[in-house]
Design a protein around this motif. Sequence first.
Motif, PDB file in Angstrom:
ATOM      1  N   ILE A   1       5.426   1.220   5.190  1.00  0.00           N
ATOM      2  CA  ILE A   1       5.879  -0.158   4.969  1.00  0.00           C
ATOM      3  C   ILE A   1       4.992  -1.129   5.737  1.00  0.00           C
ATOM      4  O   ILE A   1       4.647  -2.207   5.241  1.00  0.00           O
ATOM      5  CB  ILE A   1       7.348  -0.312   5.390  1.00  0.00           C
ATOM      6  CG1 ILE A   1       8.236   0.662   4.616  1.00  0.00           C
ATOM      7  CG2 ILE A   1       7.818  -1.740   5.179  1.00  0.00           C
ATOM      8  CD1 ILE A   1       9.682   0.670   5.055  1.00  0.00           C
ATOM      9  N   ALA A   2       4.604  -0.732   6.965  1.00  0.00           N
ATOM     10  CA  ALA A   2       3.750  -1.611   7.781  1.00  0.00           C
ATOM     11  C   ALA A   2       2.396  -1.840   7.113  1.00  0.00           C
ATOM     12  O   ALA A   2       1.804  -2.924   7.252  1.00  0.00           O
ATOM     13  CB  ALA A   2       3.558  -1.008   9.162  1.00  0.00           C
ATOM     14  N   ALA A   3       1.907  -0.836   6.379  1.00  0.00           N
ATOM     15  CA  ALA A   3       0.606  -0.949   5.709  1.00  0.00           C
ATOM     16  C   ALA A   3       0.723  -1.573   4.328  1.00  0.00           C
ATOM     17  O   ALA A   3      -0.083  -1.279   3.447  1.00  0.00           O
ATOM     18  CB  ALA A   3      -0.044   0.429   5.620  1.00  0.00           C
ATOM     19  N   ASN A   4       1.700  -2.435   4.142  1.00  0.00           N
ATOM     20  CA  ASN A   4       1.953  -3.032   2.829  1.00  0.00           C
ATOM     21  C   ASN A   4       0.760  -3.847   2.321  1.00  0.00           C
ATOM     22  O   ASN A   4       0.411  -3.820   1.142  1.00  0.00           O
ATOM     23  CB  ASN A   4       3.198  -3.919   2.889  1.00  0.00           C
ATOM     24  CG  ASN A   4       3.699  -4.310   1.508  1.00  0.00           C
ATOM     25  OD1 ASN A   4       3.851  -3.459   0.644  1.00  0.00           O
ATOM     26  ND2 ASN A   4       3.931  -5.591   1.305  1.00  0.00           N
ATOM     27  N   LYS A   5       0.107  -4.598   3.235  1.00  0.00           N
ATOM     28  CA  LYS A   5      -1.028  -5.417   2.823  1.00  0.00           C
ATOM     29  C   LYS A   5      -2.237  -4.566   2.447  1.00  0.00           C
ATOM     30  O   LYS A   5      -3.025  -4.938   1.575  1.00  0.00           O
ATOM     31  CB  LYS A   5      -1.411  -6.370   3.964  1.00  0.00           C
ATOM     32  CG  LYS A   5      -0.391  -7.476   4.215  1.00  0.00           C
ATOM     33  CD  LYS A   5      -0.878  -8.411   5.303  1.00  0.00           C
ATOM     34  CE  LYS A   5       0.110  -9.551   5.539  1.00  0.00           C
ATOM     35  NZ  LYS A   5      -0.346 -10.465   6.618  1.00  0.00           N
ATOM     36  N   GLU A   6      -2.396  -3.442   3.145  1.00  0.00           N
ATOM     37  CA  GLU A   6      -3.553  -2.593   2.894  1.00  0.00           C
ATOM     38  C   GLU A   6      -3.387  -1.747   1.632  1.00  0.00           C
ATOM     39  O   GLU A   6      -4.373  -1.232   1.102  1.00  0.00           O
ATOM     40  CB  GLU A   6      -3.804  -1.666   4.090  1.00  0.00           C
ATOM     41  CG  GLU A   6      -4.334  -2.367   5.334  1.00  0.00           C
ATOM     42  CD  GLU A   6      -3.273  -3.169   6.068  1.00  0.00           C
ATOM     43  OE1 GLU A   6      -2.080  -2.964   5.796  1.00  0.00           O
ATOM     44  OE2 GLU A   6      -3.637  -4.019   6.899  1.00  0.00           O
ATOM     45  N   LEU A   7      -2.141  -1.575   1.167  1.00  0.00           N
ATOM     46  CA  LEU A   7      -1.873  -0.761  -0.014  1.00  0.00           C
ATOM     47  C   LEU A   7      -1.665  -1.653  -1.232  1.00  0.00           C
ATOM     48  O   LEU A   7      -0.840  -2.565  -1.202  1.00  0.00           O
ATOM     49  CB  LEU A   7      -0.631   0.110   0.210  1.00  0.00           C
ATOM     50  CG  LEU A   7      -0.716   1.151   1.332  1.00  0.00           C
ATOM     51  CD1 LEU A   7       0.638   1.818   1.509  1.00  0.00           C
ATOM     52  CD2 LEU A   7      -1.776   2.192   1.039  1.00  0.00           C
ATOM     53  N   THR A   8      -2.408  -1.392  -2.274  1.00  0.00           N
ATOM     54  CA  THR A   8      -2.229  -2.115  -3.536  1.00  0.00           C
ATOM     55  C   THR A   8      -1.409  -1.221  -4.458  1.00  0.00           C
ATOM     56  O   THR A   8      -1.897  -0.197  -4.949  1.00  0.00           O
ATOM     57  CB  THR A   8      -3.586  -2.442  -4.173  1.00  0.00           C
ATOM     58  OG1 THR A   8      -4.376  -3.166  -3.230  1.00  0.00           O
ATOM     59  CG2 THR A   8      -3.389  -3.288  -5.420  1.00  0.00           C
ATOM     60  N   LEU A   9      -0.141  -1.592  -4.660  1.00  0.00           N
ATOM     61  CA  LEU A   9       0.782  -0.741  -5.403  1.00  0.00           C
ATOM     62  C   LEU A   9       1.160  -1.386  -6.727  1.00  0.00           C
ATOM     63  O   LEU A   9       1.454  -2.587  -6.788  1.00  0.00           O
ATOM     64  CB  LEU A   9       2.051  -0.487  -4.585  1.00  0.00           C
ATOM     65  CG  LEU A   9       1.867   0.213  -3.233  1.00  0.00           C
ATOM     66  CD1 LEU A   9       3.198   0.309  -2.515  1.00  0.00           C
ATOM     67  CD2 LEU A   9       1.271   1.599  -3.403  1.00  0.00           C
ATOM     68  N   THR A  10       1.140  -0.576  -7.749  1.00  0.00           N
ATOM     69  CA  THR A  10       1.677  -1.012  -9.031  1.00  0.00           C
ATOM     70  C   THR A  10       3.206  -1.023  -8.939  1.00  0.00           C
ATOM     71  O   THR A  10       3.776  -0.419  -8.020  1.00  0.00           O
ATOM     72  CB  THR A  10       1.226  -0.061 -10.147  1.00  0.00           C
ATOM     73  OG1 THR A  10       1.774   1.245  -9.869  1.00  0.00           O
ATOM     74  CG2 THR A  10      -0.294   0.024 -10.211  1.00  0.00           C
ATOM     75  N   PRO A  11       3.912  -1.703  -9.860  1.00  0.00           N
ATOM     76  CA  PRO A  11       5.384  -1.687  -9.826  1.00  0.00           C
ATOM     77  C   PRO A  11       5.961  -0.276  -9.832  1.00  0.00           C
ATOM     78  O   PRO A  11       6.963  -0.003  -9.171  1.00  0.00           O
ATOM     79  CB  PRO A  11       5.767  -2.467 -11.081  1.00  0.00           C
ATOM     80  CG  PRO A  11       4.611  -3.388 -11.314  1.00  0.00           C
ATOM     81  CD  PRO A  11       3.395  -2.626 -10.894  1.00  0.00           C
ATOM     82  N   GLU A  12       5.296   0.639 -10.578  1.00  0.00           N
ATOM     83  CA  GLU A  12       5.800   2.014 -10.630  1.00  0.00           C
ATOM     84  C   GLU A  12       5.661   2.702  -9.272  1.00  0.00           C
ATOM     85  O   GLU A  12       6.580   3.369  -8.793  1.00  0.00           O
ATOM     86  CB  GLU A  12       5.041   2.822 -11.694  1.00  0.00           C
ATOM     87  CG  GLU A  12       5.308   2.391 -13.130  1.00  0.00           C
ATOM     88  CD  GLU A  12       4.538   1.123 -13.507  1.00  0.00           C
ATOM     89  OE1 GLU A  12       3.636   0.712 -12.724  1.00  0.00           O
ATOM     90  OE2 GLU A  12       4.849   0.540 -14.558  1.00  0.00           O
ATOM     91  N   LEU A  13       4.485   2.528  -8.628  1.00  0.00           N
ATOM     92  CA  LEU A  13       4.285   3.143  -7.309  1.00  0.00           C
ATOM     93  C   LEU A  13       5.163   2.492  -6.250  1.00  0.00           C
ATOM     94  O   LEU A  13       5.583   3.142  -5.291  1.00  0.00           O
ATOM     95  CB  LEU A  13       2.811   3.044  -6.905  1.00  0.00           C
ATOM     96  CG  LEU A  13       1.840   3.943  -7.677  1.00  0.00           C
ATOM     97  CD1 LEU A  13       0.404   3.681  -7.226  1.00  0.00           C
ATOM     98  CD2 LEU A  13       2.200   5.410  -7.496  1.00  0.00           C
ATOM     99  N   PHE A  14       5.452   1.206  -6.414  1.00  0.00           N
ATOM    100  CA  PHE A  14       6.342   0.532  -5.477  1.00  0.00           C
ATOM    101  C   PHE A  14       7.739   1.155  -5.533  1.00  0.00           C
ATOM    102  O   PHE A  14       8.383   1.360  -4.502  1.00  0.00           O
ATOM    103  CB  PHE A  14       6.411  -0.960  -5.812  1.00  0.00           C
ATOM    104  CG  PHE A  14       7.169  -1.776  -4.801  1.00  0.00           C
ATOM    105  CD1 PHE A  14       6.539  -2.242  -3.658  1.00  0.00           C
ATOM    106  CD2 PHE A  14       8.521  -2.047  -4.976  1.00  0.00           C
ATOM    107  CE1 PHE A  14       7.232  -2.979  -2.712  1.00  0.00           C
ATOM    108  CE2 PHE A  14       9.216  -2.790  -4.036  1.00  0.00           C
ATOM    109  CZ  PHE A  14       8.575  -3.252  -2.908  1.00  0.00           C
ATOM    110  N   GLU A  15       8.201   1.461  -6.754  1.00  0.00           N
ATOM    111  CA  GLU A  15       9.497   2.119  -6.914  1.00  0.00           C
ATOM    112  C   GLU A  15       9.476   3.507  -6.291  1.00  0.00           C
ATOM    113  O   GLU A  15      10.450   3.934  -5.675  1.00  0.00           O
ATOM    114  CB  GLU A  15       9.855   2.213  -8.400  1.00  0.00           C
ATOM    115  CG  GLU A  15      10.118   0.893  -9.084  1.00  0.00           C
ATOM    116  CD  GLU A  15      11.432   0.286  -8.643  1.00  0.00           C
ATOM    117  OE1 GLU A  15      12.316   1.034  -8.199  1.00  0.00           O
ATOM    118  OE2 GLU A  15      11.574  -0.951  -8.727  1.00  0.00           O
TER     119      GLU A  15
END
Length: 418
Positions: free
Chosen positions: A80-94
């Motif tokens: 969660i802390a690395a939220n800015k560094e991770l580019t997540l699609t809506p599916e990967l976010f789920e």
Amino acid sequence: MTAKLSPLLSRLTNFCWLFLPPLLFFSVLYGFYFFNTELLLSWIVNLWWMSYASLAIAAIIAWQFGRSRLVYACLLLLLIAANKELTLTPELFEVRYSGILFGFVFLLYSKDKGFSALNLCFSLTVLVMLFVLSWLAIPHILLVSQPWLTSLDSLLFQLSADIRSLLTPFNAMLLIIGLLLGLLRLFFKTDNTHNALYFALALSAFMHIYRDAEFALITIVSLACLFCYSVLKDSFTMAFKDELTGIPSRRALMQYVQTLGRKYTVVMSDIDHFKKFNDTYGHDVGDEVLKLVASKLNKVTGGGKTFRFGGEEFIIVFPRKTSAEVLPFVELVRQTIADYDIALRAKPRPAKPKKPLAGKKAPAKKPAKEQIVKVTTSFGVAQRSKEHSDFATIMKQADIALYAAKKAGRNCVKVAKQ
């Protein structure tokens, strides 16, 4: 009925004492954040690194004290802390949302297993598999649960359109299930580690719902502090509380002595014929008797504080009281123990069974009957004086008085001649 409710009420009380302080802290923290957002942002705008630093410190402390689940919890919060560094699609976010939620539930229901290579591989594999299963299972679960989700969607919309915009019905369903499972586990396994993991479970979901970097920062730092507190609190309890009886240990006594003034009384207590009791009924029953006597001594009135000194010996310290003043309280607890009926559900330790004669069957074992026994305790009392001002010397005087109580027939209180 009252006897059945008593353990439940005790468990509920312990749960509230453990659960409410962090709940109050996070309520005040978030209240301050939402009502003073601009002020808080001016403080933490350049402190993004604190989430990584706090998680690293919490993980190192948990590692040193063998709290493997808290180390894995730090790894989950790191996602969660690395939220800015991770580019997540809506599916990967789920997938990340459900994987972290299931991960914390897994940690709540597992045990600390140390950091051997096998245990590390097993725990990390389970956590990775939870993310993989979330990725594979989410589409199918969404399809199966669509009828329920429709009604939940309308309920969320009726409650608040803002909530509905932040939280999908599927995520709401996962959150409710996760919170209920975690709360059930915490209620029946109430300790500092489970408490910290439960708050991490709940707040990790809220960090996904309310996607604000500063909100995540203060939450992660606070959770890392809660992890450190739980480790240190458990370690303190292990060091200063007797594991069997749950009352303060000999080490706690030595620390407590340093806080005493010039006027206090020491009472030494011993269970009568305890070795014979152990030999007759076994060490398991003996342990139960130790816990029972400790619980009675721990409820002594008059301001006394009880410690387990070792074996079947206990020490009660009465600060700011003379030996004459403490006698009524010591006599009361002695009588309480002597009058208490102990119900044994196991038979006394049997003699070695004889082999049956040839052609004869061994006699059938009869069910053990409940047996009522009693235990008594003897007490020796000594107070601090000019001649005996050192704690070790006062303890010796109390021990001499205890020996006099044993010699006088046991189950009595004797005062040292000072």
